[in-house]
Design an enzyme around this catalytic site. Sequence first.
Site, PDB file in Angstrom:
ATOM      1  N   CYS A 211      33.271  55.570  -9.784  1.00 29.26           N
ATOM      2  CA  CYS A 211      32.185  54.588  -9.690  1.00 29.26           C
ATOM      3  C   CYS A 211      32.477  53.367 -10.560  1.00 29.26           C
ATOM      4  CB  CYS A 211      30.874  55.242 -10.124  1.00 29.26           C
ATOM      5  SG  CYS A 211      29.494  54.096 -10.227  1.00 29.26           S
TER       6      CYS A 211
ATOM      7  N   TYR B 266      29.551  46.879   0.612  1.00 29.09           N
ATOM      8  CA  TYR B 266      29.404  48.151  -0.104  1.00 29.09           C
ATOM      9  C   TYR B 266      29.086  49.294   0.857  1.00 29.09           C
ATOM     10  CZ  TYR B 266      27.401  51.574  -3.352  1.00 29.09           C
ATOM     11  OH  TYR B 266      27.120  52.717  -4.057  1.00 29.09           O
TER      12      TYR B 266
ATOM     13  N   GLU C 166      36.711  51.786  -5.127  1.00 23.24           N
ATOM     14  CA  GLU C 166      35.863  50.954  -5.980  1.00 23.24           C
ATOM     15  C   GLU C 166      36.727  50.589  -7.186  1.00 23.24           C
ATOM     16  OE1 GLU C 166      32.014  52.397  -6.965  1.00 23.24           O
ATOM     17  OE2 GLU C 166      31.524  52.944  -4.907  1.00 23.24           O
TER      18      GLU C 166
ATOM     19  N   ASP D  80      30.745  62.488  -7.678  1.00 26.09           N
ATOM     20  CA  ASP D  80      30.924  61.466  -6.652  1.00 26.09           C
ATOM     21  C   ASP D  80      32.086  61.861  -5.751  1.00 26.09           C
ATOM     22  OD1 ASP D  80      28.886  59.832  -7.630  1.00 26.09           O
ATOM     23  OD2 ASP D  80      30.226  58.810  -9.020  1.00 26.09           O
TER      24      ASP D  80
ATOM     25  N   TYR E  91      36.364  56.833  -4.312  1.00 23.89           N
ATOM     26  CA  TYR E  91      36.366  57.249  -5.715  1.00 23.89           C
ATOM     27  C   TYR E  91      37.738  57.731  -6.190  1.00 23.89           C
ATOM     28  CZ  TYR E  91      31.329  57.112  -4.995  1.00 23.89           C
ATOM     29  OH  TYR E  91      30.043  56.698  -4.703  1.00 23.89           O
TER      30      TYR E  91
ATOM     31  N   CYS F 172      25.975  56.374 -14.245  1.00 25.49           N
ATOM     32  CA  CYS F 172      27.389  56.238 -14.600  1.00 25.49           C
ATOM     33  C   CYS F 172      28.039  57.591 -14.412  1.00 25.49           C
ATOM     34  CB  CYS F 172      27.559  55.762 -16.047  1.00 25.49           C
ATOM     35  SG  CYS F 172      29.290  55.713 -16.583  1.00 25.49           S
TER      36      CYS F 172
ATOM     37  N   CYS G  52      45.763  60.350 -24.139  1.00 22.82           N
ATOM     38  CA  CYS G  52      46.985  59.875 -23.494  1.00 22.82           C
ATOM     39  C   CYS G  52      47.966  59.396 -24.568  1.00 22.82           C
ATOM     40  CB  CYS G  52      46.665  58.740 -22.520  1.00 22.82           C
ATOM     41  SG  CYS G  52      48.076  58.130 -21.604  1.00 22.82           S
TER      42      CYS G  52
END
Length: 221
Positions: A55, A86, A98, A133, A138, A203, A212
């Site tokens: 998202c 959208y 997105e 999602d 995504y 969110c 990382c």
Amino acid sequence: MFLTRRTPELPTPEQALRGRAEPEFSVPSHHTVLGNPLLGPYPEGLEVADFALGCFWGAERNFWQTEGVWTTLVGYEGGSTRNPSYEEVCSGLTGHTEAVRVVYDPSIISYAELLKLFWESHNPTQGFRQGNDVGTQYRSAVYTHTQAQAEAAQSSRESYQQVLTEAGHGKITTEILPAADHDFYPAEGYHQQYLEKNPGGYCGIGGTGVSCPIGVAKAQG
């Protein structure tokens, strides 16, 4: 964000919606938070990076809150439909992700540090979904603007895969593709800096909690 397909599957260019020659909507001129222009051309010395990590509302906020980022805007990238809306992207029939375009000052923040933020802000092993999602829009992707970006992205993916594997996670599904081959279409105005305008808004992105091994920042969570 809403789900319209139970079994996500990327459409071929022939299957994708055709789209339109011109966008059906305008984009605000300036960033709601940073105050800088959303669209280029950008000042000399700045560089551009494109990321897709679920998202785009929460993803964009992660980047605009980062020192050295000059402006951000959300949009659609990696698909076949011209100037999609959208609703069309959410249908799964355009092939787009997105995405977030990040314009940054390399004298303040490096591309490697942006990659670190990218990897740690989502779970890049989930394929056509991010958390709850689900959909092709995504999927995780890096769209590179230079050969140096491509090499850095590939190297960081290999490094992150090693530590994710050690932590028990699966294979990274992130696409690394040249931005020159995948047009970036800015999203509708209400999506730009959405979580600044709607602080209590949704969110759905979240990292693995695995750091990382590039850059200097620590993983969140």
